[in-house]
Motif scaffolding. Structure first.
Motif, mmCIF file in Angstrom:
data_model
loop_
_atom_site.group_PDB
_atom_site.id
_atom_site.type_symbol
_atom_site.label_atom_id
_atom_site.label_comp_id
_atom_site.label_asym_id
_atom_site.label_seq_id
_atom_site.Cartn_x
_atom_site.Cartn_y
_atom_site.Cartn_z
ATOM 1 N N VAL A 75 46.424 53.760 44.013
ATOM 2 C CA VAL A 75 46.053 53.519 45.407
ATOM 3 C C VAL A 75 45.023 52.399 45.512
ATOM 4 O O VAL A 75 45.162 51.466 46.312
ATOM 5 N N PHE A 76 43.971 52.474 44.691
ATOM 6 C CA PHE A 76 42.935 51.440 44.750
ATOM 7 C C PHE A 76 43.471 50.081 44.318
ATOM 8 O O PHE A 76 43.140 49.049 44.919
ATOM 9 N N LEU A 77 44.301 50.079 43.260
ATOM 10 C CA LEU A 77 44.850 48.802 42.814
ATOM 11 C C LEU A 77 45.847 48.241 43.815
ATOM 12 O O LEU A 77 45.927 47.027 44.014
ATOM 13 N N GLY A 78 46.635 49.129 44.441
ATOM 14 C CA GLY A 78 47.590 48.662 45.444
ATOM 15 C C GLY A 78 46.902 47.950 46.583
ATOM 16 O O GLY A 78 47.383 46.923 47.092
ATOM 17 N N HIS A 79 45.744 48.477 46.989
ATOM 18 C CA HIS A 79 45.010 47.862 48.096
ATOM 19 C C HIS A 79 44.092 46.740 47.623
ATOM 20 O O HIS A 79 43.809 45.807 48.376
ATOM 21 N N GLY A 80 43.637 46.830 46.362
ATOM 22 C CA GLY A 80 42.690 45.826 45.877
ATOM 23 C C GLY A 80 43.323 44.679 45.117
ATOM 24 O O GLY A 80 42.759 43.590 45.059
ATOM 25 N N ALA A 81 44.505 44.928 44.507
ATOM 26 C CA ALA A 81 45.139 43.882 43.698
ATOM 27 C C ALA A 81 46.602 43.666 44.050
ATOM 28 O O ALA A 81 47.272 42.854 43.415
ATOM 29 N N GLY A 82 47.131 44.407 45.018
ATOM 30 C CA GLY A 82 48.506 44.211 45.472
ATOM 31 C C GLY A 82 49.545 44.661 44.461
ATOM 32 O O GLY A 82 49.270 45.451 43.556
ATOM 33 N N GLU A 83 50.774 44.153 44.632
ATOM 34 C CA GLU A 83 51.888 44.565 43.780
ATOM 35 C C GLU A 83 51.660 44.228 42.307
ATOM 36 O O GLU A 83 52.150 44.926 41.428
ATOM 37 N N MET A 84 50.882 43.179 42.013
ATOM 38 C CA MET A 84 50.628 42.801 40.624
ATOM 39 C C MET A 84 49.837 43.902 39.902
ATOM 40 O O MET A 84 50.102 44.216 38.743
ATOM 41 N N GLY A 85 48.873 44.487 40.594
ATOM 42 C CA GLY A 85 48.117 45.588 40.003
ATOM 43 C C GLY A 85 48.993 46.793 39.737
ATOM 44 O O GLY A 85 48.892 47.447 38.691
ATOM 45 N N LEU A 86 49.889 47.108 40.696
ATOM 46 C CA LEU A 86 50.808 48.228 40.513
ATOM 47 C C LEU A 86 51.773 47.957 39.359
ATOM 48 O O LEU A 86 52.096 48.860 38.580
ATOM 49 N N SER A 87 52.222 46.721 39.244
ATOM 50 C CA SER A 87 53.125 46.363 38.147
ATOM 51 C C SER A 87 52.431 46.506 36.801
ATOM 52 O O SER A 87 53.024 46.974 35.823
ATOM 53 N N ALA A 88 51.152 46.133 36.729
ATOM 54 C CA ALA A 88 50.405 46.226 35.472
ATOM 55 C C ALA A 88 50.284 47.672 35.015
ATOM 56 O O ALA A 88 50.454 47.983 33.825
ATOM 57 N N ILE A 89 50.015 48.583 35.948
ATOM 58 C CA ILE A 89 49.907 49.995 35.582
ATOM 59 C C ILE A 89 51.262 50.541 35.158
ATOM 60 O O ILE A 89 51.360 51.360 34.239
ATOM 61 N N TRP A 225 34.447 47.203 45.585
ATOM 62 C CA TRP A 225 33.147 46.588 45.821
ATOM 63 C C TRP A 225 32.922 45.399 44.883
ATOM 64 O O TRP A 225 32.672 44.276 45.308
ATOM 65 N N PHE A 226 33.037 45.632 43.554
ATOM 66 C CA PHE A 226 32.804 44.564 42.590
ATOM 67 C C PHE A 226 34.002 43.633 42.433
ATOM 68 O O PHE A 226 33.860 42.528 41.918
ATOM 69 N N GLY A 227 35.196 44.101 42.841
ATOM 70 C CA GLY A 227 36.386 43.268 42.736
ATOM 71 C C GLY A 227 36.852 43.037 41.306
ATOM 72 O O GLY A 227 37.377 41.969 40.984
ATOM 73 N N TRP A 228 36.687 44.031 40.440
ATOM 74 C CA TRP A 228 37.055 43.895 39.031
ATOM 75 C C TRP A 228 38.544 44.091 38.782
ATOM 76 O O TRP A 228 39.001 43.950 37.655
ATOM 77 N N GLY A 229 39.308 44.455 39.795
ATOM 78 C CA GLY A 229 40.750 44.570 39.663
ATOM 79 C C GLY A 229 41.212 45.595 38.638
ATOM 80 O O GLY A 229 40.688 46.718 38.578
ATOM 81 N N VAL A 230 42.188 45.222 37.799
ATOM 82 C CA VAL A 230 42.780 46.137 36.830
ATOM 83 C C VAL A 230 41.730 46.641 35.841
ATOM 84 O O VAL A 230 41.694 47.832 35.506
ATOM 85 N N ALA A 231 40.860 45.758 35.367
ATOM 86 C CA ALA A 231 39.816 46.171 34.426
ATOM 87 C C ALA A 231 38.882 47.198 35.061
ATOM 88 O O ALA A 231 38.480 48.184 34.421
ATOM 89 N N GLY A 232 38.529 46.986 36.322
ATOM 90 C CA GLY A 232 37.664 47.929 37.014
ATOM 91 C C GLY A 232 38.290 49.299 37.145
ATOM 92 O O GLY A 232 37.621 50.330 36.988
ATOM 93 N N SER A 233 39.600 49.324 37.419
ATOM 94 C CA SER A 233 40.303 50.597 37.525
ATOM 95 C C SER A 233 40.299 51.337 36.183
ATOM 96 O O SER A 233 40.126 52.559 36.134
ATOM 97 N N ALA A 234 40.482 50.588 35.098
ATOM 98 C CA ALA A 234 40.472 51.213 33.766
ATOM 99 C C ALA A 234 39.106 51.790 33.441
ATOM 100 O O ALA A 234 38.992 52.928 32.957
ATOM 101 N N TRP A 235 38.042 51.032 33.706
ATOM 102 C CA TRP A 235 36.699 51.531 33.436
ATOM 103 C C TRP A 235 36.358 52.729 34.326
ATOM 104 O O TRP A 235 35.659 53.656 33.895
ATOM 105 N N ALA A 236 36.851 52.738 35.543
ATOM 106 C CA ALA A 236 36.623 53.872 36.439
ATOM 107 C C ALA A 236 37.260 55.140 35.885
ATOM 108 O O ALA A 236 36.675 56.231 35.942
ATOM 109 N N THR A 237 38.471 54.992 35.329
ATOM 110 C CA THR A 237 39.154 56.139 34.735
ATOM 111 C C THR A 237 38.373 56.673 33.539
ATOM 112 O O THR A 237 38.191 57.888 33.385
#
Length: 510
Positions: A75-89, A225-237
């Motif tokens: 959800v966060f990547l979809g809104h923060g990084a678009g389809e590219m973030g969803l594709s990466a996951i 907030w920080f705009g870290w994208g895919v890396a931020g999502s991984a660190w959050a997990t």
């Protein structure tokens, strides 16, 4: 200390004995002994429906919370990084499933063995199993973290997952960050199940809930907030899992009056226990490992046929990736039912209370089926709205994803029976049957269908193309797998009926 359940005038009576052989009367305040008797032995004497409900509610919520990690990331990547973030996951998901498979191998196996030993009254061995499970989790996690940072290991995994050039660097980064914190997932998830087996299902839920809340907060900070994208999502997990793991370890080391303790003297790995843990965990591992294999294959099919479709390969990965994550999420409550009844099945099977074993299985199947039906109705009615929640905005892609979601979960009411029936054999110490049933859907049925349907379906139904066939394979495999489980369960119920009919076979009535 040993615990047994003996008969007196035809009724079950709990008898506890200290290590010296002196009886411990029920009115005595014996601390640890009474805690074990009250929390654990009630699984052999209490009302089955009440126990199932008591264990199921926190187990189901716990699985939903645990599964929320993937949804939160999406959800966060979809809104923060678009389809590219969803594709990466989506590309990273099969490798993440391998991590989960190893966590289940150790955690589910150790928990199943612990429940059986508690049912047999072997408390010290149950604590030894807890300690060995923690040690094995650390060993496996360190190995995974090292392997994920070796190029000739991670790059072939990305190739297997059909990473496009645009998605590859993001998927690689996600995998490597998650691997650094996989010790929190493997140890935290593995030991969390033991909390439930010690008779504290609500505490098990709280440890998971704390982690999911933490993951949500960290995602909001790191991604939005920080705009870290895919890396931020991984660190959050990783951060969320670390918080959850800390609460689990605290329970077994600092909480007063717990039936099992995490003790240093039980950390050294014992070969015999390790073999038993891995044997009983093999079924859960097989399910997840097969899921990883299927994930690699589906990604390959999505890139292959998506490139021939107007939506394109990257959008196909993003779209069906969302469908897969929703599918995994809605199955988690059904897995929660199977996890909830696992200690009840293991304890009563170990205590030879065959009627209680049958009742537990029946209640679990009915509960999972009802739950699956309710979720099915909701998904069929609100598929487009669910898809939109993940940040997919293009109307054509929304329609495609919603249709794929409905098809993928069209037989959801049957999956509950398939999950509970397969898990029964793991919980009762019959790992080979559980492995066979776990692999039938993913490997024996689904894999051939993924190769066959894209070639056959367009000729049978011209309105559907080869990309549509990729997600049509899933519900067909579900039906065949459910029928297979039904055959195994019918045979097992007959065996239980015969054992219960034997005057020497049933130690206590249900």
């Amino acid at each position: 200390m040993n615990h047994t359940i003996e008969e007196k005038n035809g009724a079950p009576e709990e008898v506890s004995a200290s290590s010296s052989g002196a009886p411990l009367h029920h009115g005595a305040k014996a601390g640890k002994q009474n805690a074990v008797s009250d929390r654990v032995n009630r699984m052999g004497t209490g009302s089955i429906p009440k126990l199932v409900v008591e264990f199921a509610i926190p187990a189901i919520l716990g699985m939903v919370v645990n599964g929320a990690y993937n949804l939160i990331d999406s959800v966060f990547l979809g809104h923060g990084a678009g389809e590219m973030g969803l594709s990466a996951i989506t590309v990273a998901s099969p490798t993440m499933t391998i991590f989960l498979a190893l966590a289940m191998l150790i955690g589910a196996g150790g928990n199943a063995l612990c429940a059986l030993r508690l049912g047999e009254g072997k408390h010290d061995e149950a604590e030894h199993i807890l300690g060995n499970t923690a040690t094995l989790g650390v060993i496996v996690s360190v190995a995974l973290a090292v392997l994920a940072h070796i190029p000739f290991v991670v790059e072939p995994l990305l190739d297997l997952s059909s990473a496009t050039e645009a998605v590859r660097p993001y998927a690689r980064e996600f995998i490597q960050i998650i691997s650094l914190g996989c010790v929190f997932q493997v140890v935290g998830m593995g030991l969390n199940n033991f909390i439930r087996t010690t008779g504290a299902p609500n505490r098990a839920l709280v440890t998971m809930l704390i982690g999911a809340i933490g993951c949500t907060i960290f995602n909001a900070i790191f991604v939005l907030w920080f705009g870290w994208g895919v890396a931020g999502s991984a660190w959050a997990t990783v951060c969320g899992q670390a918080v959850s793991c800390a609460t689990v370890i605290w329970y077994f080391t600092k909480t007063p009056g717990v039936p099992l303790r995490l003790r240093r003297r039980y950390f050294p790995v014992k070969a015999k226990l390790t073999r038993s843990i891995l044997s009983l965990g093999a079924a859960s591992f097989s399910v997840q490992a097969a899921g990883a294999i299927v994930g690699f294959l589906i990604n390959f099919m999505l890139v292959k046929y998506g490139a021939l479709d107007p939506i394109g390969a990257d959008n196909a990965l993003a779209s069906v990736g969302v469908v897969q994550r929703i599918g995994m999420f809605v199955i988690l409550p059904l897995i929660g039912v199977s996890i909830a009844i696992q200690p009840l099945l293991g304890f009563n099977y170990g205590a030879k209370l065959w009627n209680r074993v049958k009742t537990t299985l029946n209640v679990g199947v009915v509960g999972a089926t009802v739950m699956g039906t309710v979720m099915w109705a909701f998904i069929m009615a609100f598929a487009p709205q669910i898809v939109g929640f993940f940040g997919i905005k293009d109307p054509t892609l929304v329609d495609f994803t919603a249709f794929a979601l409905r098809v993928d979960l069209i037989f959801l009411p049957l999956i509950g029976f398939q999950v509970v029936g397969s898990n029964y054999f793991q919980a009762t110490g019959q790992p080979m049957k559980s492995i066979i049933l776990s692999l039938t859907r993913q490997i024996l049925f689904l894999v051939p269908l993924l190769f066959l349907l894209p070639e056959v379906l367009p000729s049978i139904a011209p309105m559907l193309d080869s990309l549509d066939a990729v997600y049509f394979a899933v519900p067909i495999a579900d039906v065949i797998a459910a029928v297979t489980v039904l055959v195994f369960v019918i045979v097992e119920l007959r065996k239980l009926k015969n054992r219960a009919a034997d005057p020497k076979g049933e130690k206590a009535h249900a």
